[in-house]
Enzyme design. Sequence first.
Site, PDB file in Angstrom:
ATOM      1  CG  HIS A 245       6.059   0.472  -2.462  1.00 25.92           C
ATOM      2  ND1 HIS A 245       6.098  -0.757  -1.834  1.00 25.92           N
ATOM      3  CD2 HIS A 245       5.009   0.425  -3.324  1.00 25.92           C
ATOM      4  CE1 HIS A 245       5.115  -1.514  -2.292  1.00 25.92           C
ATOM      5  NE2 HIS A 245       4.431  -0.822  -3.199  1.00 25.92           N
ATOM      6  CG  ASP A 247       0.814   0.954  -4.694  1.00 26.88           C
ATOM      7  OD1 ASP A 247       1.943   0.456  -4.549  1.00 26.88           O
ATOM      8  OD2 ASP A 247      -0.238   0.362  -4.383  1.00 26.88           O
ATOM      9  CG  HIS A 301       1.679  -0.670   0.637  1.00 30.56           C
ATOM     10  ND1 HIS A 301       1.435   0.596   0.151  1.00 30.56           N
ATOM     11  CD2 HIS A 301       1.719  -1.477  -0.455  1.00 30.56           C
ATOM     12  CE1 HIS A 301       1.324   0.557  -1.168  1.00 30.56           C
ATOM     13  NE2 HIS A 301       1.506  -0.681  -1.568  1.00 30.56           N
ATOM     14  NE  ARG A 311       1.165 -12.101   0.545  1.00 28.36           N
ATOM     15  CZ  ARG A 311       1.285 -10.906  -0.018  1.00 28.36           C
ATOM     16  NH1 ARG A 311       2.439 -10.544  -0.565  1.00 28.36           N
ATOM     17  NH2 ARG A 311       0.275 -10.061  -0.044  1.00 28.36           N
TER      18      ARG A 311
END
Length: 378
Positions: A245, A247, A301, A311
Amino acid sequence: MAILCTTTSPAEKEHEPKQDLEKDQTSPLIFNPSLLNLQSQIPNQFIWPDEEKPSIDIPELNVPFIDLSSQDSTLEAPRVIAEACTKHGFFLVVNHGVSESLIADAHRLMESFFDMPLAGKQKAQRKPGESCGYASSFTGRFSTKLPWKETLSFQFSNDNSGSRTVQDYFSDTLGQEFEQFGKVYQDYCEAMSSLSLKIMELLGLSLGVNRDYFRGFFEENDSIMRLNHYPPCQTPDLTLGTGPHCDPSSLTILHQDHVNGLQVFVDNQWQSIRPNPKAFVVNIGDTFMALSNGIFKSCLHRAVVNRESARKSMAFFLCPKKDKVVKPPSDILEKMKTRKYPDFTWSMFLEFTQKHYRADVNTLDSFSNWVITNNNPI
């Protein structure tokens, strides 16, 4: 948003234009990592198409470092930023002035929140069509290609009124026992807003406009803070923590923990950005791409997961005031002569991504077409 990698992006094959996302609830599912990890296979809703599944070995992206303490930062940094932002929109900032203890406290409380039982986290459950609250893999919003993650998002307003929107959110939503959470994340968001304005000065210089132009544009902002938790996954080669996607916001300031996972699509391949506890990862979003009239890129990204380690990351999404009209400064338009995107407000774009479109590589272009087709008034 299809400017950088329109023909080769793996996300482009599956983008979902003009779809009412609130109706995509055919297979509701509860994302509970402690239970899902007891299963030998992950549910089909989390399995991504073969062309979008993560690669085993990928190169590391050469991301420039911007030292904000350097006396030469206003001389060299604009050139370095311009070079990065015309290609992929990512750079790192160091010596940023944000307290290490504040960052550590924010990470500690994030871990504490995600370690809570699911019922406790669900007190902050995100409501359909809203951008803030607790979300477990977006179950209920999407039914396929679910991300292997849970998030907590909350709004931050920098309006010079002295309001403590973040602090009030935690107390009102989760109770007075979360007062410390509210204080820490209020301070963290204020630090991120201040850092964003410093970066905006450099972005202005990079684009050849007055250094105060974008700082003034974002001085008052309606931004979003998001805490991300990517649990270990027994089959990490089948799923993604966050799908490909761009941002929709203006600027993202990300702080990662020590676990690898962030990947950027550059030069027709996925490349990773190694975690650095001393640095913030900064990337351009679709809204700033529109403000720059397409000069600076909002790049595709994603986040991958692994079998061994959880994470966590913290993302501050800088956004203009919701009623602020987004259009490039006259200095840019006089040079380029043509407009690439129509005028819009952040509230329009936010509604589009929350109710009508699943963010991908084409978000900004699809939104622009939607604005023009529907003659949406500002």
